[in-house]
Design an enzyme around this catalytic site. Structure first.
Site, PDB file in Angstrom:
ATOM      1  N   LYS A 127      83.052  34.210  19.195  1.00  0.00           N
ATOM      2  CA  LYS A 127      83.963  35.207  18.459  1.00  0.00           C
ATOM      3  C   LYS A 127      83.496  36.594  18.478  1.00  0.00           C
ATOM      4  CE  LYS A 127      85.391  31.277  16.901  1.00  0.00           C
ATOM      5  NZ  LYS A 127      84.847  30.527  15.839  1.00  0.00           N
ATOM      6  N   TYR A 129      83.098  26.355   8.096  1.00  0.00           N
ATOM      7  CA  TYR A 129      83.945  26.579   9.301  1.00  0.00           C
ATOM      8  C   TYR A 129      84.252  24.939   9.443  1.00  0.00           C
ATOM      9  CZ  TYR A 129      85.332  25.917  14.179  1.00  0.00           C
ATOM     10  OH  TYR A 129      85.899  25.752  15.191  1.00  0.00           O
ATOM     11  N   ARG A 172      69.315  23.376  33.713  1.00  0.00           N
ATOM     12  CA  ARG A 172      69.457  22.664  32.266  1.00  0.00           C
ATOM     13  C   ARG A 172      68.035  22.645  31.742  1.00  0.00           C
ATOM     14  NH1 ARG A 172      69.229  17.571  31.703  1.00  0.00           N
ATOM     15  NH2 ARG A 172      70.030  16.878  33.623  1.00  0.00           N
ATOM     16  N   ASP A 205      74.891  30.135   9.408  1.00  0.00           N
ATOM     17  CA  ASP A 205      75.927  30.519  10.259  1.00  0.00           C
ATOM     18  C   ASP A 205      76.301  31.864   9.941  1.00  0.00           C
ATOM     19  OD1 ASP A 205      78.439  30.790  11.888  1.00  0.00           O
ATOM     20  OD2 ASP A 205      78.889  28.771  11.435  1.00  0.00           O
TER      21      ASP A 205
HETATM   22  C1  LIG Z   1      84.431  29.383  15.679  1.00  0.00           C
HETATM   23  C2  LIG Z   1      83.156  28.813  14.951  1.00  0.00           C
HETATM   24  C3  LIG Z   1      82.219  28.043  14.981  1.00  0.00           C
HETATM   25  C4  LIG Z   1      82.266  27.060  16.366  1.00  0.00           C
HETATM   26  O1  LIG Z   1      82.103  27.768  17.512  1.00  0.00           O
HETATM   27  P1  LIG Z   1      82.638  27.467  18.830  1.00  0.00           P
HETATM   28  O2  LIG Z   1      82.207  28.436  19.794  1.00  0.00           O
HETATM   29  O3  LIG Z   1      84.055  27.248  18.617  1.00  0.00           O
HETATM   30  O4  LIG Z   1      82.046  26.047  19.229  1.00  0.00           O
HETATM   31  C5  LIG Z   1      80.959  27.954  14.165  1.00  0.00           C
HETATM   32  N1  LIG Z   1      81.013  28.676  13.038  1.00  0.00           N
HETATM   33  C6  LIG Z   1      81.991  29.592  12.567  1.00  0.00           C
HETATM   34  C7  LIG Z   1      81.889  30.352  11.564  1.00  0.00           C
HETATM   35  C8  LIG Z   1      83.183  29.794  13.620  1.00  0.00           C
HETATM   36  O5  LIG Z   1      84.139  30.692  13.248  1.00  0.00           O
END
Ligand SMILES: *Cc1c(COP(=O)(O)O)cnc(C)c1O
Length: 383
Positions: free
Chosen positions: A208, A103, A51, A183
């Site tokens: 993703k 998101y 960690r 993001d």
């Molecule tokens: C899914 C998603 C997140 C969050 O990510 P997790 O891995 O589900 O915690 C943040 N931003 C976007 C654009 C996303 O599609």
């Protein structure tokens, strides 16, 4: 002999984060299953607990994503874990400018923080560059006149596929003294490099496209400076949103094939977007690859390709639900960025009232494009 040109991103995705090129070394950094490591000495300190300093498996993923984004990466338990660490970079009472569409989980995190008095949020339509620049400079709806401490951006956005002018907005953030986070989940590290456009920090839900197989949760934050990267690692150490060993290993395995997956998926997305636009049951298609999409010119400038995410609208919630039920190849599921195409009616989620009720967010996978079109056109006829 002339110097070799710098490696291209597709090659970096394959070559970065490997063990040293010595005989007998494995080609991949192995899956290190360890919390505890033999102690070092004051003269030769080592990471003694995962960690605190991570493991070789995390570092391999971080090296590869950092190389693609042109920064220093830290891996987290999920995209939300990375988002939380990023938001922890601003002091209590910070003024945060955020998009009206982004998101849903990050929106909820920002609203919860505002309700707790952690920060103030000011929502702007990030496709309106002038309004966003003004909000960052201090002309926001909270009328405090204070410049923003943090500008949170997402481009293209989830799920309206809005495209923000990242160069102009990052410049505005810098002039106001605000940290700028982008993001970059939808664009992927191959499709867009926000640090090169002026951002301070980048977020990926590696769950993703980077992972790409709907089998893991991982997040990655990338910082332009070593100082900010160290602060993110400290947030991970103290807040504890550490990546799983297998997840980090699989996320890097996924990244190795991102270039070919993305190339196929975004080519299909372009074909399907154009056909959906002509379909009588479809009222609107949102995809920056379409010549008359409001984000087209900007995306052509700041992205490499137009991505594999698109949204389209049918007449209402019932028609959209019927399409989801009728699809056979495309899966009705919430997550995205996998080899398998997925679709979801986003307005069904709480807190998504700004989304048109008949909007379907479509993550295009790597199936044959004609099988996807046969499935979609049959489902649209049934709906
Ligand atoms: C899914 C998603 C997140 C969050 O990510 P997790 O891995 O589900 O915690 C943040 N931003 C976007 C654009 C996303 O599609």
């Amino acid at each position: 002999m002339t110097a070799a040109s710098p490696r291209r991103p597709e090659t970096i995705a394959v070559t970065a984060g490997r063990p040293t090129a010595a005989p007998g070394e494995p080609l991949n950094v192995p899956l290190v299953l360890a919390s505890n490591f033999r102690a070092g000495t004051p003269d030769a300190p080592v990471t003694e607990y995962s960690r605190d300093g991570g493991t070789a498996t995390w570092h391999a993923l971080e090296a590869a994503v950092g190389a693609l984004e042109g920064g220093i990466a830290a891996a987290f338990a999920s995209g939300m874990g990375a988002a939380t660490a990023l938001l922890d970079l601003v002091p209590v009472g910070a003024r945060v400018v955020m998009p009206t569409d982004s998101y849903s989980g990050v929106r909820a995190l920002l609203f919860d923080g505002a309700a707790l008095g952690r920060w103030n949020v000011d929502q702007v339509d990030i496709t309106d560059t002038a309004a966003t620049v003004a909000a960052v400079a201090g002309a926001g709806s909270d009328s405090s006149g204070r410049p923003a401490d943090l500008l949170w951006l997402e481009s293209p956005t989830n799920p309206l596929i809005d495209v923000a002018d990242l160069t102009a907005l990052c410049r505005a953030g810098r002039e106001a003294g605000a940290l700028v986070v982008v993001d970059n989940t939808f664009a992927t590290p191959l499709g867009q490099q926000p640090l090169a456009l002026g951002a301070d920090l980048v977020l990926h839900s590696a769950t993703k496209f980077i992972g790409g197989h709907s089998d893991l949760l991982t997040g990655i934050a990338v910082a332009a400076s070593g100082d900010m990267a160290a602060r993110l690692v400290r947030r991970r150490q103290l807040a504890g949103a550490t990546p799983g060993a297998l997840e980090a290993f699989l996320a890097l395995r996924g990244l190795r094939t991102l270039a070919v997956r993305l190339a196929r998926a975004q080519e299909s997305a372009g074909v399907l977007a154009a056909r959906l636009l002509e379909h009588p049951a479809v009222e609107r298609v949102r995809y920056p690859g379409l010549a008359d999409d409001p984000g087209h010119a900007l995306a052509a400038q700041q992205m490499n390709g137009f991505g594999a995410m698109l949204s389209f609208e049918v007449s209402g919630a019932a028609a959209a639900d019927a399409v989801c039920r009728a699809l056979r190849v495309v899966t009705n599921a919430t997550s995205l960025g996998g080899v398998e195409s997925t679709i979801e009616r986003r307005a069904k989620l709480a807190g998504q009232e700004h989304i048109p009720p008949g909007l379907l967010r479509f993550s295009v996978g790597v199936e044959h494009v004609e099988d996807l079109w046969d499935d979609l056109s049959a489902a649209l006829a049934a709906g």
